[in-house]
Design an enzyme around this catalytic site. Structure first.
Site, PDB file in Angstrom:
ATOM      1  N   MET B   1      49.003   6.178  38.864  1.00 45.24           N
ATOM      2  CA  MET B   1      48.828   5.380  37.645  1.00 45.24           C
ATOM      3  C   MET B   1      47.686   5.152  37.370  1.00 45.24           C
ATOM      4  O   MET B   1      46.993   5.212  35.929  1.00 45.24           O
ATOM      5  CB  MET B   1      49.582   4.122  37.876  1.00 45.24           C
ATOM      6  CG  MET B   1      51.000   4.076  37.996  1.00 45.24           C
ATOM      7  SD  MET B   1      51.632   2.490  38.432  1.00 45.24           S
ATOM      8  CE  MET B   1      51.045   1.889  40.013  1.00 45.24           C
ATOM      9  N   CYS B   2      46.499   4.909  38.380  1.00 50.64           N
ATOM     10  CA  CYS B   2      45.315   4.150  38.117  1.00 50.64           C
ATOM     11  C   CYS B   2      44.357   5.306  37.995  1.00 50.64           C
ATOM     12  O   CYS B   2      44.568   6.418  38.793  1.00 50.64           O
ATOM     13  CB  CYS B   2      45.158   3.322  39.395  1.00 50.64           C
ATOM     14  SG  CYS B   2      43.372   2.498  39.121  1.00 50.64           S
ATOM     15  N   GLN B   3      43.107   5.154  37.168  1.00 55.16           N
ATOM     16  CA  GLN B   3      42.053   6.106  37.213  1.00 55.16           C
ATOM     17  C   GLN B   3      40.645   5.391  37.845  1.00 55.16           C
ATOM     18  O   GLN B   3      40.020   6.234  38.230  1.00 55.16           O
ATOM     19  CB  GLN B   3      42.120   6.771  35.890  1.00 55.16           C
ATOM     20  CG  GLN B   3      43.168   7.660  35.477  1.00 55.16           C
ATOM     21  CD  GLN B   3      42.836   8.674  34.692  1.00 55.16           C
ATOM     22  OE1 GLN B   3      41.942   8.427  33.814  1.00 55.16           O
ATOM     23  NE2 GLN B   3      43.278   9.927  34.947  1.00 55.16           N
TER      24      GLN B   3
END
Lengths: 280, 280
Positions: B1-3
């Site tokens: 989800m996270c970058q």
């Protein structure tokens, strides 16, 4: 003994064997216990691994050996602090972007009273004479050329700026943009070019050998450059005093050397370094 | 989800706990399998660790977790390629020197049709829109200021350039010079400020918990910023759409936000990203 290690090849090659001997000089077989750094070009990208811990016991150096990063141009440096605190910011190699390329630089020596004015394009972040010299070199190149000049013009301009800088003291260095590696000797630098038929090599600092014929193809060509020879059973060539050499694709493509070339013995080189306060 | 993942603290702190959840999103609990990078400031020095292998299985990421590097400012990025090949040269964070400081930048988004002219001071080495935006930002700062301006002036100039750049598309980013960390949200960015009394935190992506009271002093203050909250039992704050925030010493010191602030739901944020061809 050794502080600088470079590699330039015509095919991505791992430097693990050479690095194995080199890193032992960082705190185990020698006294360079003030950190180390190694820069690998992968294409035009740079992977820079550094540590302010002694190279011989650094987990970052462990990674270098385990990961077997393949690269066409490598510059490594083991540091014995002369100017500037022992800190990550003062750890070689240094990296800057010039003309849309990363340039990597490492220095063995000591430039005294070299205090250039602040650069328009490049400025040091740390407190070493080395980073200052690197920034000065790039600043001069950028001031003279808005765009990257032809390789010969570039090389001869680097030679000019180097001649200016070495007036301030010991200036053994390596410089690379990923396409080529430039090496300059004030005192001691040796190189070897390995190509087919490949043989066996034995490290000087440790009881380790490698048979290069088992890990290469007949087309591979690898130049290794170091302050002192890393192996004891191969014929290393020496750079002359104040010689500047450009390696590309594993061979020498350009040289700048005062005629007739003069060579420094290892004993003399170590004595000069001691006098300059530089550990070799 | 996270970058994106950032940390800004008033005392050198290791990011291992947050990084543990974050890295699982790089190829294991999410599909960001195109490399990762993390930059640690140690004083004004930068340690940059990058890999073009998936973060979840990268030996470089293993080193990050084992080495427990302590830093006051960290920026990490997991990459799902939108523009530019999967290659080390295109791996965030990017680093440049400006005014004798290293500046670090990572971007989550996609700037379409952003093709600035070549810079006088800064030029990209790789082929991403992100590095181009970073170089453009630095170029504009350097063109306007020969020397570093006061922090407020700097922040508002960054805000101006950011407003110009986000016209080209999604522009979630983090930027640091080691003294402060600037974060900008086009869509989703959350932060938490941890300070005494410290409690327990539980990772969202993995069954791991930490009791911060056991590893901190009462004076510690740590801001963690991420694309999506990393823990499930703490109250994360959200940045508003187009909000720019400067963290320093673990707290927010400057904000630039359109009034009244508008917030994007996680669902909306993910939808915008999908439409822009950006994996969140």
């Amino acid at each position: 003994m050794c502080q600088l290690l470079g590699m330039d090849c015509n095919t991505p090659t791992d430097i693990v064997f050479s690095f194995e001997g080199f890193r032992l000089r960082g705190g185990l077989t020698d006294n360079h216990a003030d950190g180390f750094g190694i820069a690998f070009f992968e294409g035009h990208g740079v992977r820079l691994l550094q540590d302010d811990k002694p190279c011989a016991s650094s987990p970052v150096a462990d990674l270098v050996q385990q990961y077997k990063i393949k690269s066409e141009n490598v510059i490594a440096h083991i540091r014995k602090a002369t100017q500037g605190q022992v800190h990550l910011v003062n750890t070689h190699p240094f990296v800057r972007e010039l003309w849309g390329e990363y340039w990597v630089f490492a220095h063995n020596g000591n430039l005294r009273r070299f205090k250039p004015a602040g650069g328009e394009y490049f400025n040091p972040v740390g407190t070493t004479d080395s980073e200052q010299a690197f920034c000065y070199l790039l600043e001069q190149l950028r001031q003279r050329f808005r765009h990257k000049p032809a390789r010969e013009v570039l090389f001869h301009t680097v030679a000019e700026i180097t001649a200016e800088l070495r007036q301030y003291g010991l200036f053994n260095y390596m410089l690379s943009n990923g396409d080529w590696l430039i090496a300059h000797a004030s005192t001691l630098l040796f190189y070897i070019i390995r190509q087919a038929p490949f043989g066996k090599a034995v490290l000087t600092d440790e009881d380790v050998a490698i048979d290069f014929s088992a890990v290469t193809t007949p087309h591979d060509r690898v130049a290794v450059i170091a302050t002192l020879p890393l192996t004891c059973n191969e014929q290393w060539q020496q750079l002359a005093i104040n010689e500047l050499v450009m390696f590309s694709q594993g061979e020498i493509v350009l040289r700048d050397c005062i005629q007739p070339p003069q060579y420094m013995s290892v004993q003399e080189g170590l004595a000069v370094a001691r006098k300059a306060g530089v550990s070799m």
